[in-house]
Write a protein that holds these residues in place. Structure first.
Motif, mmCIF file in Angstrom:
data_model
loop_
_atom_site.group_PDB
_atom_site.id
_atom_site.type_symbol
_atom_site.label_atom_id
_atom_site.label_comp_id
_atom_site.label_asym_id
_atom_site.label_seq_id
_atom_site.Cartn_x
_atom_site.Cartn_y
_atom_site.Cartn_z
ATOM 1 N N VAL A 1 36.561 35.911 47.957
ATOM 2 C CA VAL A 1 36.471 35.974 46.495
ATOM 3 C C VAL A 1 36.809 34.640 45.848
ATOM 4 O O VAL A 1 37.410 33.762 46.473
ATOM 5 N N LEU B 1 33.263 42.833 49.768
ATOM 6 C CA LEU B 1 33.188 42.040 48.532
ATOM 7 C C LEU B 1 32.119 40.972 48.625
ATOM 8 O O LEU B 1 31.846 40.432 49.702
ATOM 9 N N LYS B 2 31.544 40.682 47.460
ATOM 10 C CA LYS B 2 30.509 39.639 47.381
ATOM 11 C C LYS B 2 31.195 38.270 47.351
ATOM 12 O O LYS B 2 32.211 38.105 46.648
ATOM 13 N N GLN C 1 28.059 40.812 33.252
ATOM 14 C CA GLN C 1 28.481 40.868 34.657
ATOM 15 C C GLN C 1 28.477 42.308 35.156
ATOM 16 O O GLN C 1 28.697 43.254 34.394
ATOM 17 N N ASP D 1 30.096 41.638 40.606
ATOM 18 C CA ASP D 1 30.654 40.329 40.244
ATOM 19 C C ASP D 1 32.162 40.463 40.022
ATOM 20 O O ASP D 1 32.919 39.535 40.268
ATOM 21 N N ALA E 1 33.170 36.823 44.147
ATOM 22 C CA ALA E 1 33.544 37.891 43.207
ATOM 23 C C ALA E 1 34.957 37.667 42.667
ATOM 24 O O ALA E 1 35.752 36.924 43.254
#
Ligand code: NAD
Length: 309
Positions: A255, A224-225, A163, A207, A228
């Motif tokens: 998230v 943020l992805k 990750q 990640d 995540a």
């Protein structure tokens, strides 16, 4: 994320289990050696988050059957006096572990503590010997908060290998050791800090994000992805109370999992310090291998896979 929000990575259940085990082992240590290990907590001056944290540590020592000794020096204390206090604790056979609460007053460099503390009693992994052991992949005393940040991920079943982990913060006590521990777990690690250009570009690619900057609201949902996992190590006193470094409201919309503040990393840090205290006490009286270099067990690599480096 579920419709009801992200999974909360709670430290309390993990810490309760760890502390229960330490309590049993502490009682066995006492029966065997006739004394109870003491954790000396050195605190210089006044700092609100530190004071909260210190009371928790002292209480957990008592609950685990250990002794917590507060050594409180006034804010105007000299570096020489702090060094002398640490040397006295080094020489005290009842004191098995020493932690010095950060931040120190600006006049006192961290090197005073690092130079003075006995690495065998340095249960928060500040001394270069312990830090060097961490960097080389041996087992010394790890900085407890950094260990807790990784422990909460592992014990919550978050997959780490392969990750992309971004650590925000590069202090010697949290960010840097957390990055080394994530490398040890085979993450691909990026370390960001106060001079990083476009922090969001890095965190959006991650990640896993571990934030230890001491800046409330630094990380927002747009940084943020989706999906995540976030570990918020920050402890900040604001008008509303204690908050982390992540804006929980906006991050929660994005998230899949996040550790809350308070209630995330903090309780585990505390339990890890107790584990380290017991380990230090054993090493000091029983001569267990903690004074030697010992590699942690690693999974043997598959025959065709090159060794990780
Ligand atoms: P520190 O001040 O020594 O280091 C902060 C780091 O954050 C630095 O490396 C700095 O470069 C980076 N940083 C600061 N502003 C930034 C920005 N705008 N963008 C990117 N990076 C930035 O602090 P520390 O001792 O590492 O502690 C970090 C936080 O963790 C603090 O809030 C502290 O209270 C908390 N803490 C929590 C625990 C716990 O058990 N949960 C224990 C220790 C510390």
């Amino acid at each position: 994320m579920t419709e009801s929000g992200p999974r909360l990575l709670l430290g309390a259940p993990i810490a309760t289990e760890m502390r229960a085990r330490v309590k049993v082992e502490m009682a066995a240590f006492r029966r065997r050696h006739g004394f109870v290990p003491t954790l000396a907590v050195v605190f210089v001056g006044r700092d609100a988050p530190s004071a909260v944290y210190l009371q928790q540590i002292l209480r957990s020592c008592r609950n685990a059957g250990a002794v917590g000794r507060l050594v409180h020096l006034p804010a105007g204390e000299t570096a020489a006096h702090l060094r002398r206090e640490i040397e006295l604790l080094n020489a005290d056979p009842l004191v098995s572990g020493i932690i010095v609460q950060m931040p120190l007053p600006k006049r006192i460099p961290l090197s005073v503590v690092i130079d003075a503390i006995d690495p065998a009693k340095d249960i928060d992994g500040l001394h270069p010997r312990n830090f060097g052991l961490l960097a080389l992949g041996y087992e010394g005393f790890l900085p407890a908060t950094a260990q807790a940040a990784v422990e909460i991920l592992k014990r919550s079943g978050i997959a780490l290998e392969g990750q992309h982990a971004v650590v925000v913060g590069r202090s010697n006590v949290v960010g840097k050791p957390a990055a080394l521990l994530l490398l040890r777990e085979h993450c691909t690690v990026t370390v960001c800090h106060s001079r990083t250009v476009d922090l969001g570009a890095h965190t959006r690619a991650a990640d896993i994000v571990v934030v230890a900057a001491g800046r409330p609201g630094l990380i927002t949902g747009t940084m943020l992805k989706p999906g995540a996992v976030v570990v918020d190590v920050g402890i900040n006193m604001v008008a509303e109370g204690i908050v982390g470094d992540v804006d929980l409201a906006s991050a929660s919309a994005v998230v899949s999992a996040i550790s809350p503040v308070p209630g995330g990393v903090g309780p585990i840090t505390n339990a890890i310090l107790l584990q380290h205290l017991l380990r230090a006490a054993r090493a000091q009286v029983e001569g267990t291998p903690d004074r030697r270099l010992r590699r942690p067990p690693t999974r043997p690599p598959a025959a065709s896979t090159p060794r990780p480096s």
